[in-house]
Motif scaffolding. Structure first.
Motif, PDB file in Angstrom:
ATOM      1  N   PRO A   1      39.749  45.164  65.554  1.00  0.00           N
ATOM      2  CA  PRO A   1      40.742  45.686  66.493  1.00  0.00           C
ATOM      3  C   PRO A   1      40.623  47.195  66.619  1.00  0.00           C
ATOM      4  O   PRO A   1      40.241  47.883  65.680  1.00  0.00           O
ATOM      5  N   ASP A   2      40.959  47.684  67.798  1.00  0.00           N
ATOM      6  CA  ASP A   2      40.930  49.126  68.047  1.00  0.00           C
ATOM      7  C   ASP A   2      42.302  49.532  68.575  1.00  0.00           C
ATOM      8  O   ASP A   2      43.306  49.194  67.962  1.00  0.00           O
ATOM      9  N   GLY A   3      42.378  50.181  69.712  1.00  0.00           N
ATOM     10  CA  GLY A   3      43.647  50.685  70.222  1.00  0.00           C
ATOM     11  C   GLY A   3      44.633  49.588  70.569  1.00  0.00           C
ATOM     12  O   GLY A   3      44.254  48.502  71.008  1.00  0.00           O
ATOM     13  N   MET A   4      45.915  49.871  70.354  1.00  0.00           N
ATOM     14  CA  MET A   4      46.982  48.896  70.586  1.00  0.00           C
ATOM     15  C   MET A   4      48.114  49.515  71.381  1.00  0.00           C
ATOM     16  O   MET A   4      48.314  50.720  71.355  1.00  0.00           O
ATOM     17  N   ALA A   5      48.872  48.651  72.070  1.00  0.00           N
ATOM     18  CA  ALA A   5      50.065  49.089  72.798  1.00  0.00           C
ATOM     19  C   ALA A   5      50.962  47.881  73.017  1.00  0.00           C
ATOM     20  O   ALA A   5      50.488  46.742  73.107  1.00  0.00           O
ATOM     21  N   PHE A   6      52.259  48.135  73.089  1.00  0.00           N
ATOM     22  CA  PHE A   6      53.191  47.068  73.448  1.00  0.00           C
ATOM     23  C   PHE A   6      53.234  46.937  74.959  1.00  0.00           C
ATOM     24  O   PHE A   6      53.340  47.930  75.675  1.00  0.00           O
ATOM     25  N   GLY A   7      53.129  45.697  75.442  1.00  0.00           N
ATOM     26  CA  GLY A   7      53.137  45.421  76.866  1.00  0.00           C
ATOM     27  C   GLY A   7      54.536  45.178  77.384  1.00  0.00           C
ATOM     28  O   GLY A   7      55.514  45.178  76.624  1.00  0.00           O
ATOM     29  N   PRO A   8      54.641  44.931  78.689  1.00  0.00           N
ATOM     30  CA  PRO A   8      55.937  44.762  79.333  1.00  0.00           C
ATOM     31  C   PRO A   8      56.782  43.624  78.767  1.00  0.00           C
ATOM     32  O   PRO A   8      57.990  43.668  78.824  1.00  0.00           O
ATOM     33  N   GLU A   9      56.161  42.579  78.223  1.00  0.00           N
ATOM     34  CA  GLU A   9      56.918  41.451  77.687  1.00  0.00           C
ATOM     35  C   GLU A   9      57.193  41.584  76.196  1.00  0.00           C
ATOM     36  O   GLU A   9      57.665  40.641  75.564  1.00  0.00           O
ATOM     37  N   GLY A  10      56.858  42.752  75.633  1.00  0.00           N
ATOM     38  CA  GLY A  10      57.082  42.971  74.210  1.00  0.00           C
ATOM     39  C   GLY A  10      55.972  42.487  73.306  1.00  0.00           C
ATOM     40  O   GLY A  10      56.086  42.564  72.087  1.00  0.00           O
ATOM     41  N   HIS A  11      54.885  41.966  73.902  1.00  0.00           N
ATOM     42  CA  HIS A  11      53.751  41.539  73.092  1.00  0.00           C
ATOM     43  C   HIS A  11      52.920  42.749  72.683  1.00  0.00           C
ATOM     44  O   HIS A  11      52.839  43.733  73.403  1.00  0.00           O
ATOM     45  N   LEU A  12      52.295  42.654  71.519  1.00  0.00           N
ATOM     46  CA  LEU A  12      51.377  43.684  71.065  1.00  0.00           C
ATOM     47  C   LEU A  12      49.996  43.366  71.626  1.00  0.00           C
ATOM     48  O   LEU A  12      49.421  42.314  71.335  1.00  0.00           O
ATOM     49  N   TRP A  13      49.485  44.268  72.454  1.00  0.00           N
ATOM     50  CA  TRP A  13      48.158  44.107  73.038  1.00  0.00           C
ATOM     51  C   TRP A  13      47.162  44.903  72.212  1.00  0.00           C
ATOM     52  O   TRP A  13      47.415  46.054  71.848  1.00  0.00           O
ATOM     53  N   VAL A  14      46.008  44.287  71.915  1.00  0.00           N
ATOM     54  CA  VAL A  14      44.995  44.898  71.059  1.00  0.00           C
ATOM     55  C   VAL A  14      43.644  44.863  71.773  1.00  0.00           C
ATOM     56  O   VAL A  14      43.231  43.819  72.280  1.00  0.00           O
ATOM     57  N   ALA A  15      42.964  46.014  71.803  1.00  0.00           N
ATOM     58  CA  ALA A  15      41.597  46.080  72.314  1.00  0.00           C
ATOM     59  C   ALA A  15      40.655  45.714  71.170  1.00  0.00           C
ATOM     60  O   ALA A  15      40.784  46.245  70.070  1.00  0.00           O
ATOM     61  N   PHE A  16      39.714  44.816  71.426  1.00  0.00           N
ATOM     62  CA  PHE A  16      38.801  44.363  70.380  1.00  0.00           C
ATOM     63  C   PHE A  16      37.413  44.965  70.564  1.00  0.00           C
ATOM     64  O   PHE A  16      36.632  44.528  71.398  1.00  0.00           O
ATOM     65  N   TRP A  17      37.141  46.008  69.758  1.00  0.00           N
ATOM     66  CA  TRP A  17      35.845  46.689  69.718  1.00  0.00           C
ATOM     67  C   TRP A  17      34.771  45.657  69.401  1.00  0.00           C
ATOM     68  O   TRP A  17      34.910  44.866  68.475  1.00  0.00           O
ATOM     69  N   ASP A  18      33.717  45.654  70.160  1.00  0.00           N
ATOM     70  CA  ASP A  18      32.626  44.675  70.068  1.00  0.00           C
ATOM     71  C   ASP A  18      33.099  43.256  70.360  1.00  0.00           C
ATOM     72  O   ASP A  18      32.369  42.300  70.109  1.00  0.00           O
ATOM     73  N   GLY A  19      34.293  43.097  70.892  1.00  0.00           N
ATOM     74  CA  GLY A  19      34.821  41.783  71.214  1.00  0.00           C
ATOM     75  C   GLY A  19      34.928  41.504  72.695  1.00  0.00           C
ATOM     76  O   GLY A  19      35.218  40.385  73.100  1.00  0.00           O
ATOM     77  N   ALA A  20      34.732  42.531  73.537  1.00  0.00           N
ATOM     78  CA  ALA A  20      34.732  42.383  74.991  1.00  0.00           C
ATOM     79  C   ALA A  20      36.019  41.764  75.535  1.00  0.00           C
ATOM     80  O   ALA A  20      35.995  41.029  76.512  1.00  0.00           O
ATOM     81  N   CYS A  21      37.150  42.067  74.886  1.00  0.00           N
ATOM     82  CA  CYS A  21      38.406  41.511  75.363  1.00  0.00           C
ATOM     83  C   CYS A  21      39.595  42.325  74.852  1.00  0.00           C
ATOM     84  O   CYS A  21      39.453  43.155  73.959  1.00  0.00           O
ATOM     85  N   VAL A  22      40.737  42.056  75.456  1.00  0.00           N
ATOM     86  CA  VAL A  22      42.022  42.494  74.915  1.00  0.00           C
ATOM     87  C   VAL A  22      42.858  41.237  74.720  1.00  0.00           C
ATOM     88  O   VAL A  22      42.725  40.263  75.474  1.00  0.00           O
ATOM     89  N   ARG A  23      43.684  41.250  73.685  1.00  0.00           N
ATOM     90  CA  ARG A  23      44.519  40.084  73.380  1.00  0.00           C
ATOM     91  C   ARG A  23      45.951  40.523  73.183  1.00  0.00           C
ATOM     92  O   ARG A  23      46.224  41.592  72.653  1.00  0.00           O
ATOM     93  N   ALA A  24      46.870  39.645  73.586  1.00  0.00           N
ATOM     94  CA  ALA A  24      48.299  39.862  73.367  1.00  0.00           C
ATOM     95  C   ALA A  24      48.737  38.961  72.216  1.00  0.00           C
ATOM     96  O   ALA A  24      48.401  37.775  72.176  1.00  0.00           O
ATOM     97  N   LEU A  25      49.481  39.561  71.289  1.00  0.00           N
ATOM     98  CA  LEU A  25      49.991  38.823  70.133  1.00  0.00           C
ATOM     99  C   LEU A  25      51.511  38.809  70.179  1.00  0.00           C
ATOM    100  O   LEU A  25      52.142  39.816  70.528  1.00  0.00           O
ATOM    101  N   ASP A  26      52.095  37.665  69.820  1.00  0.00           N
ATOM    102  CA  ASP A  26      53.555  37.589  69.775  1.00  0.00           C
ATOM    103  C   ASP A  26      54.062  38.111  68.431  1.00  0.00           C
ATOM    104  O   ASP A  26      53.289  38.574  67.588  1.00  0.00           O
ATOM    105  N   ARG A  27      55.358  38.011  68.212  1.00  0.00           N
ATOM    106  CA  ARG A  27      55.967  38.536  66.983  1.00  0.00           C
ATOM    107  C   ARG A  27      55.466  37.859  65.713  1.00  0.00           C
ATOM    108  O   ARG A  27      55.578  38.398  64.621  1.00  0.00           O
ATOM    109  N   ASN A  28      54.905  36.649  65.857  1.00  0.00           N
ATOM    110  CA  ASN A  28      54.374  35.913  64.709  1.00  0.00           C
ATOM    111  C   ASN A  28      52.885  36.160  64.500  1.00  0.00           C
ATOM    112  O   ASN A  28      52.277  35.552  63.617  1.00  0.00           O
ATOM    113  N   GLY A  29      52.286  37.015  65.334  1.00  0.00           N
ATOM    114  CA  GLY A  29      50.860  37.302  65.218  1.00  0.00           C
ATOM    115  C   GLY A  29      49.971  36.285  65.898  1.00  0.00           C
ATOM    116  O   GLY A  29      48.759  36.316  65.745  1.00  0.00           O
ATOM    117  N   GLU A  30      50.569  35.387  66.683  1.00  0.00           N
ATOM    118  CA  GLU A  30      49.802  34.377  67.404  1.00  0.00           C
ATOM    119  C   GLU A  30      49.274  34.962  68.715  1.00  0.00           C
ATOM    120  O   GLU A  30      49.984  35.693  69.404  1.00  0.00           O
TER     121      GLU A  30
END
Length: 77
Positions: A1-30
């Motif tokens: 994981p690299d840079g992170m930010a909270f999105g409009p719905e309160g999910h934690l968005w994470v940029a994945f270095w060498d992963g070619a994607c960004v992912r949103a995680l809920d409060r449980n880390g899912e």
């Protein structure tokens, strides 16, 4: 994981270095959302007030003429 930010719905968005994607995680880390990107190394995600996401990326190979090292945008629907 690299840079992170909270999105409009309160999910934690994470940029994945060498992963070619960004992912949103809920409060449980899912993972609740993934956006695949045309760059290998996304570095940071940020959001505008209208829900537009901006993702910066690292330059992998300066000799290639691809999207690496550019700013990408997408909307959350």
């Amino acid at each position: 994981p690299d840079g992170m930010a909270f999105g409009p719905e309160g999910h934690l968005w994470v940029a994945f270095w060498d992963g070619a994607c960004v992912r949103a995680l809920d409060r449980n880390g899912e993972i609740v959302h993934q956006v695949d990107l045309p760059v290998q190394r996304p570095t940071k995600i940020a959001f505008a007030g209208d829900g537009t996401a901006y993702v910066t990326s690292a330059m992998v190979d300066p000799a290639k003429n691809g999207p690496d090292g550019r700013l990408l945008t997408f909307g959350l629907a």
